[in-house]
Design a protein around this motif. Structure first.
Motif, PDB file in Angstrom:
ATOM      1  N   LEU A  14      62.858  36.242  49.749  1.00  0.00           N
ATOM      2  CA  LEU A  14      62.376  34.943  49.294  1.00  0.00           C
ATOM      3  C   LEU A  14      60.963  34.613  49.769  1.00  0.00           C
ATOM      4  O   LEU A  14      60.285  33.797  49.147  1.00  0.00           O
ATOM      5  CB  LEU A  14      63.331  33.839  49.766  1.00  0.00           C
ATOM      6  N   ALA A  15      60.515  35.238  50.865  1.00  0.00           N
ATOM      7  CA  ALA A  15      59.231  34.830  51.438  1.00  0.00           C
ATOM      8  C   ALA A  15      58.205  35.949  51.550  1.00  0.00           C
ATOM      9  O   ALA A  15      57.013  35.668  51.680  1.00  0.00           O
ATOM     10  CB  ALA A  15      59.451  34.218  52.828  1.00  0.00           C
ATOM     11  N   LEU A  16      58.624  37.217  51.500  1.00  0.00           N
ATOM     12  CA  LEU A  16      57.679  38.305  51.736  1.00  0.00           C
ATOM     13  C   LEU A  16      57.567  39.260  50.555  1.00  0.00           C
ATOM     14  O   LEU A  16      57.129  40.391  50.717  1.00  0.00           O
ATOM     15  CB  LEU A  16      58.074  39.082  52.995  1.00  0.00           C
ATOM     16  N   THR A  17      57.964  38.815  49.390  1.00  0.00           N
ATOM     17  CA  THR A  17      57.730  39.590  48.178  1.00  0.00           C
ATOM     18  C   THR A  17      56.621  38.934  47.367  1.00  0.00           C
ATOM     19  O   THR A  17      56.331  37.751  47.545  1.00  0.00           O
ATOM     20  CB  THR A  17      59.010  39.696  47.336  1.00  0.00           C
ATOM     21  N   LYS A  18      56.015  39.702  46.501  1.00  0.00           N
ATOM     22  CA  LYS A  18      54.880  39.215  45.716  1.00  0.00           C
ATOM     23  C   LYS A  18      55.303  38.054  44.827  1.00  0.00           C
ATOM     24  O   LYS A  18      56.326  38.122  44.143  1.00  0.00           O
ATOM     25  CB  LYS A  18      54.334  40.354  44.851  1.00  0.00           C
TER      26      LYS A  18
ATOM     27  N   SER B 261      51.192  34.786  40.896  1.00  0.00           N
ATOM     28  CA  SER B 261      49.852  35.118  41.395  1.00  0.00           C
ATOM     29  C   SER B 261      49.123  36.082  40.466  1.00  0.00           C
ATOM     30  O   SER B 261      47.950  36.346  40.645  1.00  0.00           O
ATOM     31  CB  SER B 261      49.952  35.745  42.791  1.00  0.00           C
ATOM     32  N   ALA B 262      49.826  36.618  39.482  1.00  0.00           N
ATOM     33  CA  ALA B 262      49.203  37.536  38.518  1.00  0.00           C
ATOM     34  C   ALA B 262      49.354  36.975  37.113  1.00  0.00           C
ATOM     35  O   ALA B 262      50.214  36.154  36.845  1.00  0.00           O
ATOM     36  CB  ALA B 262      49.863  38.914  38.609  1.00  0.00           C
ATOM     37  N   ILE B 263      48.530  37.435  36.208  1.00  0.00           N
ATOM     38  CA  ILE B 263      48.598  36.983  34.828  1.00  0.00           C
ATOM     39  C   ILE B 263      49.813  37.599  34.165  1.00  0.00           C
ATOM     40  O   ILE B 263      50.008  38.815  34.195  1.00  0.00           O
ATOM     41  CB  ILE B 263      47.313  37.371  34.067  1.00  0.00           C
ATOM     42  N   ASP B 264      50.638  36.773  33.599  1.00  0.00           N
ATOM     43  CA  ASP B 264      51.852  37.232  32.929  1.00  0.00           C
ATOM     44  C   ASP B 264      51.497  37.686  31.513  1.00  0.00           C
ATOM     45  O   ASP B 264      51.010  36.901  30.704  1.00  0.00           O
ATOM     46  CB  ASP B 264      52.873  36.096  32.895  1.00  0.00           C
ATOM     47  N   PRO B 265      51.734  38.953  31.176  1.00  0.00           N
ATOM     48  CA  PRO B 265      51.420  39.422  29.813  1.00  0.00           C
ATOM     49  C   PRO B 265      52.162  38.639  28.739  1.00  0.00           C
ATOM     50  O   PRO B 265      51.662  38.516  27.616  1.00  0.00           O
ATOM     51  CB  PRO B 265      51.888  40.890  29.844  1.00  0.00           C
ATOM     52  N   ALA B 266      53.328  38.103  29.070  1.00  0.00           N
ATOM     53  CA  ALA B 266      54.084  37.343  28.078  1.00  0.00           C
ATOM     54  C   ALA B 266      53.326  36.096  27.653  1.00  0.00           C
ATOM     55  O   ALA B 266      53.368  35.687  26.492  1.00  0.00           O
ATOM     56  CB  ALA B 266      55.455  36.969  28.639  1.00  0.00           C
ATOM     57  N   ILE B 267      52.603  35.488  28.606  1.00  0.00           N
ATOM     58  CA  ILE B 267      51.817  34.294  28.270  1.00  0.00           C
ATOM     59  C   ILE B 267      50.684  34.669  27.325  1.00  0.00           C
ATOM     60  O   ILE B 267      50.378  33.958  26.368  1.00  0.00           O
ATOM     61  CB  ILE B 267      51.265  33.641  29.557  1.00  0.00           C
ATOM     62  N   VAL B 268      50.064  35.816  27.587  1.00  0.00           N
ATOM     63  CA  VAL B 268      48.967  36.256  26.733  1.00  0.00           C
ATOM     64  C   VAL B 268      49.475  36.540  25.325  1.00  0.00           C
ATOM     65  O   VAL B 268      48.825  36.223  24.327  1.00  0.00           O
ATOM     66  CB  VAL B 268      48.308  37.513  27.337  1.00  0.00           C
ATOM     67  N   ASP B 269      50.668  37.138  25.228  1.00  0.00           N
ATOM     68  CA  ASP B 269      51.233  37.436  23.915  1.00  0.00           C
ATOM     69  C   ASP B 269      51.554  36.160  23.145  1.00  0.00           C
ATOM     70  O   ASP B 269      51.381  36.097  21.918  1.00  0.00           O
ATOM     71  CB  ASP B 269      52.512  38.268  24.075  1.00  0.00           C
TER      72      ASP B 269
ATOM     73  N   THR C 261      48.379  31.655  40.778  1.00  0.00           N
ATOM     74  CA  THR C 261      48.309  31.279  42.179  1.00  0.00           C
ATOM     75  C   THR C 261      47.420  32.287  42.899  1.00  0.00           C
ATOM     76  O   THR C 261      47.589  33.483  42.720  1.00  0.00           O
ATOM     77  CB  THR C 261      49.713  31.297  42.821  1.00  0.00           C
ATOM     78  N   PRO C 262      46.441  31.823  43.716  1.00  0.00           N
ATOM     79  CA  PRO C 262      45.580  32.777  44.420  1.00  0.00           C
ATOM     80  C   PRO C 262      46.395  33.640  45.371  1.00  0.00           C
ATOM     81  O   PRO C 262      47.453  33.244  45.850  1.00  0.00           O
ATOM     82  CB  PRO C 262      44.599  31.866  45.178  1.00  0.00           C
ATOM     83  N   GLU C 263      45.871  34.852  45.642  1.00  0.00           N
ATOM     84  CA  GLU C 263      46.605  35.759  46.510  1.00  0.00           C
ATOM     85  C   GLU C 263      46.748  35.202  47.921  1.00  0.00           C
ATOM     86  O   GLU C 263      47.752  35.449  48.593  1.00  0.00           O
ATOM     87  CB  GLU C 263      45.902  37.121  46.546  1.00  0.00           C
ATOM     88  N   ARG C 264      45.751  34.484  48.386  1.00  0.00           N
ATOM     89  CA  ARG C 264      45.793  33.894  49.721  1.00  0.00           C
ATOM     90  C   ARG C 264      45.470  32.405  49.625  1.00  0.00           C
ATOM     91  O   ARG C 264      44.443  32.032  49.088  1.00  0.00           O
ATOM     92  CB  ARG C 264      44.813  34.579  50.671  1.00  0.00           C
ATOM     93  N   ALA C 265      46.375  31.592  50.145  1.00  0.00           N
ATOM     94  CA  ALA C 265      46.156  30.140  50.169  1.00  0.00           C
ATOM     95  C   ALA C 265      46.670  29.605  51.492  1.00  0.00           C
ATOM     96  O   ALA C 265      47.728  30.026  51.979  1.00  0.00           O
ATOM     97  CB  ALA C 265      46.874  29.467  49.004  1.00  0.00           C
TER      98      ALA C 265
ATOM     99  N   GLY D 192      48.431  38.955  51.339  1.00  0.00           N
ATOM    100  CA  GLY D 192      47.984  38.472  50.032  1.00  0.00           C
ATOM    101  C   GLY D 192      49.085  38.490  48.999  1.00  0.00           C
ATOM    102  O   GLY D 192      48.942  39.066  47.925  1.00  0.00           O
ATOM    103  N   LEU D 193      50.191  37.835  49.306  1.00  0.00           N
ATOM    104  CA  LEU D 193      51.365  37.865  48.442  1.00  0.00           C
ATOM    105  C   LEU D 193      51.356  36.785  47.365  1.00  0.00           C
ATOM    106  O   LEU D 193      52.322  36.648  46.618  1.00  0.00           O
ATOM    107  CB  LEU D 193      52.634  37.708  49.304  1.00  0.00           C
ATOM    108  N   GLY D 194      50.286  36.010  47.299  1.00  0.00           N
ATOM    109  CA  GLY D 194      50.223  34.946  46.297  1.00  0.00           C
ATOM    110  C   GLY D 194      51.065  33.748  46.685  1.00  0.00           C
ATOM    111  O   GLY D 194      51.512  33.004  45.803  1.00  0.00           O
ATOM    112  N   ARG D 195      51.296  33.554  47.958  1.00  0.00           N
ATOM    113  CA  ARG D 195      52.075  32.420  48.454  1.00  0.00           C
ATOM    114  C   ARG D 195      51.207  31.571  49.363  1.00  0.00           C
ATOM    115  O   ARG D 195      50.232  32.054  49.947  1.00  0.00           O
ATOM    116  CB  ARG D 195      53.320  32.901  49.208  1.00  0.00           C
ATOM    117  N   VAL D 196      51.572  30.297  49.491  1.00  0.00           N
ATOM    118  CA  VAL D 196      50.811  29.374  50.322  1.00  0.00           C
ATOM    119  C   VAL D 196      51.340  29.441  51.752  1.00  0.00           C
ATOM    120  O   VAL D 196      52.507  29.171  52.007  1.00  0.00           O
ATOM    121  CB  VAL D 196      50.917  27.933  49.790  1.00  0.00           C
ATOM    122  N   SER D 197      50.464  29.825  52.675  1.00  0.00           N
ATOM    123  CA  SER D 197      50.814  29.790  54.095  1.00  0.00           C
ATOM    124  C   SER D 197      50.566  28.372  54.588  1.00  0.00           C
ATOM    125  O   SER D 197      49.427  27.921  54.662  1.00  0.00           O
ATOM    126  CB  SER D 197      49.963  30.791  54.878  1.00  0.00           C
TER     127      SER D 197
END
Length: 200
Positions: free
Chosen positions: A55-59, A63-71, A84-88, A158-163
């Motif tokens: 729940l806390a240490l996976t990407k 934080s990445a662009i979802d190809p489904a949204i682009v489609d 979401t930025p990689e580091r916040a 840099g997991l895209g989560r807010v510390s």
């Protein structure tokens, strides 16, 4: 904060409750079976640590662009897709909690996020306090140190989560409860495994 879906927080609460009930039942029915007691505690610690990792240490997928949204929106530029930025980093106490409460579309979102983070470290603190027979204060320190370590790793990897300092604040009540329950279990174990006194 750890990312919780609408269904994850109730499952986590149920898991923490089941862990406490199982440990209490084992303490009551398994007198003199130290290996069984240690097995329950080790299993609870490993299971809760695995849940924390998942729940806390996976990407964070957002934080990445979802190809489904682009489609679905081919005319949308990449810089217009919310990510979401990689580091916040959030060091303002209750700042992230306030944003979550004021900007959430549904009340279930802050409930799952805050409630999930509140009990996330409860089983781990309970198991470690009872297994190592720590005083309550040390159990609390171990739990808080675990939260701080997770926040540092989230930022460093840099997991895209807010510390966030709010994670420590929200997790503290569950940590304290886990340390108190773990200490009670440890005391019961000491009293049940002590030498039997024969009255003369």
């Amino acid at each position: 904060m750890a990312s919780f879906g609408s269904y994850v927080a109730p499952v986590l609460v149920a898991t923490a409750t089941a862990t406490i009930v199982a440990l209490l039942a084992e303490r009551h029915f398994a007198h003199g079976r130290g290996w069984l007691h240690r097995g329950f505690l080790d299993g609870a610690a490993i299971g809760s640590a695995a849940a924390i990792y998942f729940l806390a240490l996976t990407k964070n997928p957002s934080s990445a662009i979802d190809p489904a949204i682009v489609d679905l929106a081919p005319g949308l530029r990449a810089d217009q897709i919310p990510t979401t930025p990689e580091r916040a980093l959030s060091l303002v106490p209750f700042g992230e909690i306030g944003d979550l409460l004021s900007n959430s579309v549904s009340a279930s979102v802050p409930l799952s996020q805050i409630g999930g983070n509140a009990v996330l470290f409860l089983p781990l603190t309970l198991a470690l306090t009872a297994r190592l027979r720590l005083p309550v204060a040390r159990g609390v320190l171990v739990g808080i140190a675990s939260v701080v370590l997770i926040e540092v790793l989230q930022f460093a990897l840099g997991l895209g989560r807010v510390s966030s300092v709010d994670d420590v604040i929200v997790a503290t009540p569950g940590i304290v409860l886990g340390a108190v329950l773990g200490r009670l279990l440890g005391r019961q174990r000491n009293s049940s495994s002590g030498p039997t006194r024969i009255r003369t």
